[in-house]
Design a protein around this motif. Structure first.
Motif, PDB file in Angstrom:
ATOM      1  N   ALA A  30       0.833  -1.216   0.000  1.00  0.00           N
ATOM      2  CA  ALA A  30       0.000   0.000   0.000  1.00  0.00           C
ATOM      3  C   ALA A  30       0.866   1.263   0.000  1.00  0.00           C
ATOM      4  N   ARG A  31       2.076   1.135   0.552  1.00  0.00           N
ATOM      5  CA  ARG A  31       2.961   2.315   0.623  1.00  0.00           C
ATOM      6  C   ARG A  31       3.567   2.688  -0.727  1.00  0.00           C
ATOM      7  N   LEU A  32       3.461   1.788  -1.716  1.00  0.00           N
ATOM      8  CA  LEU A  32       4.095   2.061  -3.017  1.00  0.00           C
ATOM      9  C   LEU A  32       3.389   3.172  -3.797  1.00  0.00           C
ATOM     10  N   ARG A  33       2.062   3.294  -3.609  1.00  0.00           N
ATOM     11  CA  ARG A  33       1.290   4.354  -4.292  1.00  0.00           C
ATOM     12  C   ARG A  33       1.400   4.298  -5.827  1.00  0.00           C
ATOM     13  N   ARG A  34       0.398   4.819  -6.470  1.00  0.00           N
ATOM     14  CA  ARG A  34       0.379   5.035  -7.926  1.00  0.00           C
ATOM     15  C   ARG A  34       0.838   3.837  -8.762  1.00  0.00           C
ATOM     16  N   LYS A  35       0.697   2.631  -8.229  1.00  0.00           N
ATOM     17  CA  LYS A  35       1.044   1.440  -9.012  1.00  0.00           C
ATOM     18  C   LYS A  35      -0.144   0.485  -8.940  1.00  0.00           C
ATOM     19  N   PRO A  36      -0.677   0.017 -10.091  1.00  0.00           N
ATOM     20  CA  PRO A  36      -1.830  -0.877 -10.007  1.00  0.00           C
ATOM     21  C   PRO A  36      -1.476  -2.176  -9.290  1.00  0.00           C
ATOM     22  N   VAL A  37      -2.313  -2.550  -8.332  1.00  0.00           N
ATOM     23  CA  VAL A  37      -2.109  -3.806  -7.597  1.00  0.00           C
ATOM     24  C   VAL A  37      -3.358  -4.666  -7.751  1.00  0.00           C
ATOM     25  N   LEU A  38      -3.175  -5.863  -8.308  1.00  0.00           N
ATOM     26  CA  LEU A  38      -4.285  -6.811  -8.438  1.00  0.00           C
ATOM     27  C   LEU A  38      -4.179  -7.836  -7.319  1.00  0.00           C
ATOM     28  N   ALA A  39      -5.287  -8.079  -6.634  1.00  0.00           N
ATOM     29  CA  ALA A  39      -5.324  -9.161  -5.651  1.00  0.00           C
ATOM     30  C   ALA A  39      -5.775 -10.419  -6.385  1.00  0.00           C
ATOM     31  N   ILE A  40      -4.956 -11.466  -6.313  1.00  0.00           N
ATOM     32  CA  ILE A  40      -5.261 -12.704  -7.042  1.00  0.00           C
ATOM     33  C   ILE A  40      -5.548 -13.806  -6.020  1.00  0.00           C
ATOM     34  N   ALA A  41      -6.806 -14.248  -6.003  1.00  0.00           N
ATOM     35  CA  ALA A  41      -7.186 -15.365  -5.123  1.00  0.00           C
ATOM     36  C   ALA A  41      -6.828 -16.658  -5.852  1.00  0.00           C
ATOM     37  N   THR A  42      -5.697 -17.261  -5.477  1.00  0.00           N
ATOM     38  CA  THR A  42      -5.198 -18.452  -6.177  1.00  0.00           C
ATOM     39  C   THR A  42      -5.802 -19.726  -5.577  1.00  0.00           C
ATOM     40  N   LYS A  43      -5.595 -20.847  -6.292  1.00  0.00           N
ATOM     41  CA  LYS A  43      -5.970 -22.192  -5.819  1.00  0.00           C
ATOM     42  C   LYS A  43      -7.465 -22.329  -5.556  1.00  0.00           C
ATOM     43  N   THR A  44      -8.297 -21.657  -6.363  1.00  0.00           N
ATOM     44  CA  THR A  44      -9.749 -21.711  -6.136  1.00  0.00           C
ATOM     45  C   THR A  44     -10.322 -23.106  -6.390  1.00  0.00           C
ATOM     46  N   ASP A  45      -9.570 -23.952  -7.117  1.00  0.00           N
ATOM     47  CA  ASP A  45     -10.046 -25.320  -7.381  1.00  0.00           C
ATOM     48  C   ASP A  45     -10.048 -26.181  -6.119  1.00  0.00           C
ATOM     49  N   LEU A  46      -9.364 -25.728  -5.062  1.00  0.00           N
ATOM     50  CA  LEU A  46      -9.231 -26.552  -3.855  1.00  0.00           C
ATOM     51  C   LEU A  46     -10.351 -26.309  -2.847  1.00  0.00           C
ATOM     52  N   VAL A  47     -11.230 -25.316  -3.118  1.00  0.00           N
ATOM     53  CA  VAL A  47     -12.254 -24.969  -2.122  1.00  0.00           C
ATOM     54  C   VAL A  47     -13.627 -24.804  -2.791  1.00  0.00           C
ATOM     55  N   SER A  48     -14.657 -24.682  -1.954  1.00  0.00           N
ATOM     56  CA  SER A  48     -16.028 -24.532  -2.469  1.00  0.00           C
ATOM     57  C   SER A  48     -16.261 -23.099  -2.951  1.00  0.00           C
ATOM     58  N   PRO A  49     -17.268 -22.884  -3.822  1.00  0.00           N
ATOM     59  CA  PRO A  49     -17.607 -21.527  -4.269  1.00  0.00           C
ATOM     60  C   PRO A  49     -17.905 -20.584  -3.093  1.00  0.00           C
ATOM     61  N   ASN A  50     -18.564 -21.112  -2.029  1.00  0.00           N
ATOM     62  CA  ASN A  50     -18.859 -20.268  -0.850  1.00  0.00           C
ATOM     63  C   ASN A  50     -17.584 -19.787  -0.184  1.00  0.00           C
ATOM     64  N   ARG A  51     -16.611 -20.696  -0.086  1.00  0.00           N
ATOM     65  CA  ARG A  51     -15.328 -20.330   0.535  1.00  0.00           C
ATOM     66  C   ARG A  51     -14.609 -19.282  -0.330  1.00  0.00           C
ATOM     67  N   VAL A  52     -14.680 -19.405  -1.658  1.00  0.00           N
ATOM     68  CA  VAL A  52     -14.066 -18.406  -2.554  1.00  0.00           C
ATOM     69  C   VAL A  52     -14.703 -17.036  -2.300  1.00  0.00           C
ATOM     70  N   ALA A  53     -16.036 -17.009  -2.193  1.00  0.00           N
ATOM     71  CA  ALA A  53     -16.743 -15.741  -1.955  1.00  0.00           C
ATOM     72  C   ALA A  53     -16.300 -15.100  -0.628  1.00  0.00           C
ATOM     73  N   GLU A  54     -16.204 -15.936   0.420  1.00  0.00           N
ATOM     74  CA  GLU A  54     -15.713 -15.455   1.738  1.00  0.00           C
ATOM     75  C   GLU A  54     -14.311 -14.863   1.606  1.00  0.00           C
ATOM     76  N   HIS A  55     -13.464 -15.595   0.874  1.00  0.00           N
ATOM     77  CA  HIS A  55     -12.063 -15.195   0.706  1.00  0.00           C
ATOM     78  C   HIS A  55     -11.963 -13.848  -0.026  1.00  0.00           C
ATOM     79  N   LEU A  56     -12.791 -13.679  -1.050  1.00  0.00           N
ATOM     80  CA  LEU A  56     -12.764 -12.425  -1.813  1.00  0.00           C
ATOM     81  C   LEU A  56     -13.175 -11.246  -0.924  1.00  0.00           C
ATOM     82  N   MET A  57     -14.151 -11.488  -0.022  1.00  0.00           N
ATOM     83  CA  MET A  57     -14.568 -10.419   0.901  1.00  0.00           C
ATOM     84  C   MET A  57     -13.449 -10.095   1.894  1.00  0.00           C
ATOM     85  N   ALA A  58     -12.737 -11.140   2.349  1.00  0.00           N
ATOM     86  CA  ALA A  58     -11.634 -10.935   3.294  1.00  0.00           C
ATOM     87  C   ALA A  58     -10.495 -10.160   2.621  1.00  0.00           C
ATOM     88  N   ILE A  59     -10.256 -10.441   1.339  1.00  0.00           N
ATOM     89  CA  ILE A  59      -9.222  -9.714   0.586  1.00  0.00           C
ATOM     90  C   ILE A  59      -9.615  -8.237   0.475  1.00  0.00           C
TER      91      ILE A  59
END
Length: 309
Positions: free
Chosen positions: A115-144
């Protein structure tokens, strides 16, 4: 087609994250070939490996970095420094946060630092989604999303991806390309990486040596290619390359583990890596492997230099 549609973009995006968050697997998936070694052992990546993604509209250079961790050795400190210097130089950052793990203090620390870098696009990538349920992915995206809000970081995008299943990998490539500056290609068409062949060969041998070893040994392994030379006196239709490499460990007891009973383990390492080395070099290979002890090399600046760190 408008001129905006024909704009060519080129630039660098790096994947960062804690150890074992799927950065190398994702790099390979985007490039479409294996250029970074992958292992279930944490802290497998020790170099900033560059993979090239060629498209009609862009050339994306993906930089796979070592996992950021709490360093216990001089090597660990140097790897963390490498990550930080890499993310300061690239156009875009992709922070990998695996869906099969909760967002923890290490992730939050990383988000705050980025966050301190400023002015640089940062994408949050939720990896390994094949290992969990769709509900868990949704929870994870909210936590991110929350972790970004808490750190005062506005994510450029939050994207769930499974490199293993190929889910949304193409979408991620599109999103990364959109963040790149306009410009011509940086590398020739057809190249998959700008890593020297010696580095790729050493990494393949290290990956084979990592298979099946436990505890602290993965961190103690280093591989240096001493020599790669065409065998003299061979005709053009029967080429052979002699590859001589040393596998370094930190203690005599570890040397025995790598060599195995009557050399069986070392033979396995040689057979497994030779197949991949021949694919990299495009020619048959004679692989000559030796195991050497470099005492406590991870903590010794002189030995680290000798081993290429």
């Amino acid at each position: 087609m408008t001129s905006a549609d024909t704009t060519f973009r080129s630039g660098f995006a790096c994947f960062v994250g804690r150890p074992n968050t799927g950065k190398s697997t994702l790099t390979n998936a985007l490039v479409g070939d294996k250029i970074a070694i992958t292992s279930s052992k944490p802290q497998t990546t020790r170099h900033a490996i560059r993979g090239l993604v060629h498209r009609d509209d862009a050339q994306l250079v993906v930089v796979d970095t070592p996992g950021l961790h709490k360093p216990r050795t001089t090597l660990g400190e140097r790897l963390n420094d490498l990550v930080r210097s890499t993310w300061s130089e690239v156009d875009t950052i992709g922070l990998c946060l695996p869906a099969d793990e909760r967002i923890g203090p290490g992730d939050r620390f990383l988000v705050c630092e980025i966050a301190r870098l400023r002015r640089k696009p940062v994408l949050a990538i939720a990896t390994k989604t094949d290992l969990v349920s769709p509900n868990r992915v949704a929870e994870h995206l909210m936590a991110i999303q929350r972790a970004g809000d808490d750190a005062g970081l506005t994510w450029h995008e939050v994207v769930p991806v499974s490199a293993a299943a190929g889910d949304q990998v193409q979408l991620l490539a599109d999103l990364l390309v959109q963040t790149l500056p306009e410009g011509p290609p940086l590398y020739p068409e057809g190249r998959l990486t700008d890593e020297p062949e010696e580095t790729l060969v050493a990494e393949v041998i290290r990956e084979a040596a990592l298979e099946g070893v436990r505890d602290e040994l993965p961190h103690s392994l280093a591989v240096v290619v001493d020599e790669m030379v065409p065998r003299e006196g061979r005709s053009a239709d029967r080429p052979l390359v002699d590859v001589r490499a040393n596998v370094y460990v930190e203690r005599d007891s570890q040397k025995g583990i790598i060599i195995g009973h009557r050399g069986a383990r070392l033979k396995e390492i040689g057979s497994a890596s030779r197949v991949q080395i021949e694919r990299i070099l495009g020619t048959p290979v004679f692989l000559d492997l030796h195991v050497k002890v470099a005492k406590d090399w991870q903590r010794d600046p002189k030995q680290l230099r000798k081993l290429g760190f």
